[in-house]
Write an enzyme that holds these catalytic residues in place. Structure first.
Site, PDB file in Angstrom:
ATOM      1  N   ASN A 237       0.834  -1.400   0.053  1.00 38.84           N
ATOM      2  CA  ASN A 237      -0.096  -0.102  -0.024  1.00 38.84           C
ATOM      3  C   ASN A 237       0.883   1.254   0.083  1.00 38.84           C
ATOM      4  OD1 ASN A 237      -1.490  -2.112   2.198  1.00 38.84           O
ATOM      5  ND2 ASN A 237      -2.712  -1.600   0.654  1.00 38.84           N
TER       6      ASN A 237
ATOM      7  N   ILE B 176       1.322   6.918   0.409  1.00 39.80           N
ATOM      8  CA  ILE B 176       0.271   6.045   1.264  1.00 39.80           C
ATOM      9  C   ILE B 176      -0.936   5.776   0.681  1.00 39.80           C
ATOM     10  CG2 ILE B 176      -0.254   5.051   3.458  1.00 39.80           C
ATOM     11  CD1 ILE B 176       1.924   7.208   4.251  1.00 39.80           C
ATOM     12  N   CYS B 177      -1.513   4.506   0.469  1.00 37.66           N
ATOM     13  CA  CYS B 177      -2.796   4.359   0.268  1.00 37.66           C
ATOM     14  C   CYS B 177      -3.761   4.037   1.497  1.00 37.66           C
ATOM     15  CB  CYS B 177      -3.116   3.206  -0.769  1.00 37.66           C
ATOM     16  SG  CYS B 177      -4.804   2.985  -1.060  1.00 37.66           S
ATOM     17  N   LEU B 178      -4.216   4.992   1.956  1.00 35.36           N
ATOM     18  CA  LEU B 178      -5.003   4.805   3.172  1.00 35.36           C
ATOM     19  C   LEU B 178      -6.329   5.710   3.339  1.00 35.36           C
ATOM     20  CD1 LEU B 178      -4.654   3.619   6.103  1.00 35.36           C
ATOM     21  CD2 LEU B 178      -3.472   5.634   6.768  1.00 35.36           C
TER      22      LEU B 178
ATOM     23  N   LYS C   4      -7.676  10.239   2.490  1.00 31.12           N
ATOM     24  CA  LYS C   4      -8.389  10.592   1.138  1.00 31.12           C
ATOM     25  C   LYS C   4      -9.917  10.967   1.666  1.00 31.12           C
ATOM     26  CE  LYS C   4      -6.450   7.086  -0.735  1.00 31.12           C
ATOM     27  NZ  LYS C   4      -6.015   6.110  -1.612  1.00 31.12           N
TER      28      LYS C   4
END
Ligand SMILES: [Zn+2]
Ligand SMILES: [Zn+2]
Ligand SMILES: [Zn+2]
Ligand SMILES: [Zn+2]
Ligand SMILES: [Zn+2]
Ligand SMILES: [Zn+2]
Ligand SMILES: [Zn+2]
Lengths: 153, 582
Positions: free
Chosen positions: A81, A88-90, A94
């Site tokens: 992620n 960072i994909c969190l 978002k």
């Protein structure tokens, strides 16, 4: 000075981060910009990142806390992620951001992400594929990277 | 000719012509389905007729205030059935895409679950009962009366709420499903709270999203796709067609939102549109709206809607825009017989040699497409022209005509009706060319019948168009004329006859020309006779076309296919073009 009219909330959050830091996490504002934080997260125990010290940068945009802080890994990390630029994909960074969340909650969430990688919502396609096809091997690589890039501090 | 069906066909063909040109009423009515394809003037000339037809459609045009009213209505309905507030009802309806029945079903199946999912708390909690509270966003301490919370009681100061609400509204329609800022809480933030704290500008944006959601998230409604149009269309699915005509006069298909395309179906339309874009580079030349006069070769621009073109003086040659043939060839009777619908018939007469034939064959697929595309596009631009004419008619000419002829404008509705009909017919005719393109080459019976119907439709429409465009001119420029009433009768009659014909045409094509299907092989030969030499009386150039193909058979080295006129080698027993047996 740009910091002179820093919102009270940011001042309070900063004070609290310094006075009662969360376990395994340190965050301190830069001297010339109180909206820019140098962050360090210790690799959680029983994760491939155990023993590593990961540097991140965190920036509070003008709209904060209505908009989420901007966070990025500076230390290279092998994680499905997190991409090679450290992004960072969190969700809470978002669309799930809420002004009632804080720097502390964000950093705790990132720490939790290190303990529980989620290859089904990948940011790094290759690493995610690796994770799903051969988790043991991927974990080995993550450990290797941790030794190589995150052991200094 | 070996069956009753053949007789049938022959009768149809003749009676169609006779009825149409004489303007008499129908022949013997026991002629079964044949009656469907005639130009019968059985309608009253009542100008309200069109309006009453429209009002019984399976759709409703909604302007902004209609949408608003319906939305309010549904909200009140749910509020009263579920005994909840209007605000809560709005949240529920938005969540279930404005389906009143879905909200009902879900609610009564499992209210608790619905409440949880949507964020409607059963027991609203007030703010904590203390003097001072800390805002969870700015961390400031306030007296509790300057704090606000959603039904969950999580307190935030007004300034932070304002920031939260404004950010959400400016992020897009997600603001319609706003939740409490507390990350552990999913309590919905209702419209009342939002409106009470948002700026004037943001409130307007929010209301806009709220209204749009009622159209866009609702399975029964869609916006009119015409640019700049603010109407929505509420459609009752099931039964009837998808064609709707918006209040702005744009007609479109509710299903695929392309422009209205009866009698062809949505799949054919999307195929045709894709085909056009694939071929569009080859097609550029077709779109050029000037052609050389076939006689003097000066470029002529088509500026009138109908296909009958007269070259500028001194040439004054009258010709057909589509085939560039002399207009005088186009019919025996005055008014002009319109025979440009047939691909084969448009070709020059004469016997081709083998090489030419082969070249023809190679060119055939593009040529075939070109044939249909050009006619499709020509009808499209004729329709645009007719629309513009209609608008000019309504804004300028009707008043002038009323002056010149001493007629109240209310008595001139027949002219508007005629133009509306022309616009509609051009649209239908346009799509018949896409229909024709996809009608299999080997279905000879159907193709012949189709081309016959299309030809009739074209000539009927051409008459109406001429009458509304050119004959009207006399009364616009001259003084009061005693012929004006006659003109009224004629134009109203033509409008009505043409409307009936086109309605029947659309139905016949939508049914896949199933009447022809049933006749099987026999109708092919029968059809040929009836459409060609068999009905010599009024068939003009088309009977010549049929005669031509049989004459060509005399060429000893070849036999000419009866259906597609292809010259096949003598040894072939099956036509190489269309697989028809010799
Ligand atoms: Zn506040
Ligand atoms: Zn709450
Ligand atoms: Zn419209
Ligand atoms: Zn459609
Ligand atoms: Zn000329
Ligand atoms: Zn022609
Ligand atoms: Zn053939």
């Amino acid at each position: 000075m740009a910091n002179s009219n820093l919102p009270r909330r940011i001042i309070k959050e900063t004070q609290r981060l310094l006075s009662e830091p969360a376990p395994g996490i340190s965050a301190s504002p830069s001297e010339d910009n109180m909206r820019y934080f140098n962050v360090m997260i210790l690799g959680p125990t029983q994760s491939p990142y155990e023993g590593g010290v990961f540097k991140l940068e965190l920036f509070l945009p003008e709209e904060y806390p209505m908009a989420a802080p901007k966070v990025r890994f500076l230390t290279k990390i092998y994680h499905p992620n997190i991409d090679k630029l450290g992004r960072i994909c969190l969700d809470i960074l978002k669309d799930k951001w809420s002004p009632a969340l804080q720097i502390r909650t964000v950093l705790l969430s990132i720490q939790a992400l290190l303990s529980a990688p989620n290859p089904d919502d990948p940011l790094s396609e290759n690493i995610a594929k690796h994770w799903k096809s051969n988790e043991a091997e991927a974990v080995e690589t993550a450990k290797e990277w941790t030794r190589l890039y995150a052991s200094g501090a | 000719m070996d069956s009753e069906d053949d007789m049938h066909d022959a009768n149809d063909a003749e009676s169609l012509d006779d009825d149409f040109y004489s303007g008499e009423t129908a022949m013997d009515s026991d002629d079964g389905d044949a009656a469907d394809y005639e130009f019968i003037d059985n309608d009253s000339d009542d100008s309200d007729d069109l309006l009453s037809r429209r009002s019984q459609q399976n759709y409703t045009i909604l302007n902004e205030s209609d949408i608003h009213l319906r939305q309010e209505d549904d909200i009140m309905k749910i509020a009263s059935i579920l005994s909840i507030s209007n605000v809560a009802a709005a949240i529920l309806l938005r969540h279930y895409n404005w389906s009143v029945s879905k909200v009902n079903d879900e609610w009564f199946a499992d209210e608790e679950k619905v409440r949880r999912v949507v964020g409607l708390l059963e027991d609203p909690r007030a703010l904590p009962n203390v003097k001072e509270l800390t805002c969870g966003i700015c961390f400031e301490v306030y007296s509790s009366d300057s704090m606000r919370s959603a039904a969950c009681g999580h307190p935030f100061c007004v300034t932070c709420w304002q920031g939260y609400i404004s950010t959400s509204i400016n992020d897009g329609p997600g603001c319609l499903m706003l939740r409490c800022p507390d990350p552990s809480c999913s309590a919905a933030v209702g419209q009342d709270m939002i409106v009470s704290m948002a700026s004037h500008e943001d409130t307007e944006k929010y209301q806009r999203y709220f209204l749009r959601s009622f159209v866009e998230d609702n399975r029964k409604t869609k916006w009119c796709p015409a640019p700049g149009c603010d109407y929505a269309v509420d459609f009752i699915v099931g039964g009837g067609t998808f064609d709707v005509t918006c209040g702005c006069s744009y007609s479109f298909c509710w299903n695929c939102t392309e422009e209205a395309h009866r009698p062809v179906d949505c799949d054919t339309v999307s195929k045709w549109i894709m085909k056009n874009s694939a071929e569009s580079e080859n097609m550029n030349w077709i779109l050029a709206n000037s052609k050389p006069c076939p006689k003097c070769k000066r470029p002529i621009e088509k500026n009138q809607g109908c296909m009958h073109i007269t070259c500028t003086p001194p040439c004054k040659f009258e010709f057909c825009w589509l085939c560039l043939g002399a207009w005088s060839d186009h019919g025996e009777r005055t008014g002009g017989f319109y025979a440009c619908n047939r691909y084969e018939a448009a070709k020059q007469e004469g016997v081709y040699d083998d090489t030419e034939k082969r070249r023809e064959m190679a060119k055939n697929s593009l040529e075939r497409y070109t044939h249909y595309y050009e006619r499709w596009a020509t009808n499209q631009s004729s329709r645009q022209k007719a629309l513009a004419d209609l608008q000019q008619m309504q804004s300028i000419h009707l008043e002038k005509l009323s002056d010149r002829q001493g007629q109240p404008e209310s008595q001139l509705k027949f002219i508007t009706e005629a133009w509306l009909q022309i616009v509609e017919c051009r649209r239908v005719l346009k799509w018949t060319y896409a229909y024709g393109y996809y009608l299999p080459e080997r279905e000879h019976g159907k193709r012949q019948f189709f081309e016959y119907l299309q030809g009739e439709a074209e000539s009927g429409l051409e008459r109406l168009h001429q009458c509304a465009e050119k004959e009207l001119q006399t009364y616009l420029t001259g003084g009061p004329s005693k012929d004006f009433n006659e003109f009224r009768m004629k134009l109203a009659g033509l409008t009505s006859v043409t409307r009936n014909y086109f309605e029947n045409l659309v139905r016949a094509l939508e049914n896949g020309l199933s009447d022809v299907d049933g006749h099987g092989g026999s109708s092919r030969t029968g059809g040929t006779r009836s459409l060609g030499a068999g009905s010599s009386k009024s068939r003009g150039s088309r009977s010549k076309g049929a005669a031509r193909s049989s004459r060509a058979t005399d060429d000893s080295a070849h036999w000419s296919c009866e259906y597609c006129t292809f010259a096949n080698a003598k040894s072939a027993t099956v036509c190489q073009m269309c697989q028809q047996r010799r």
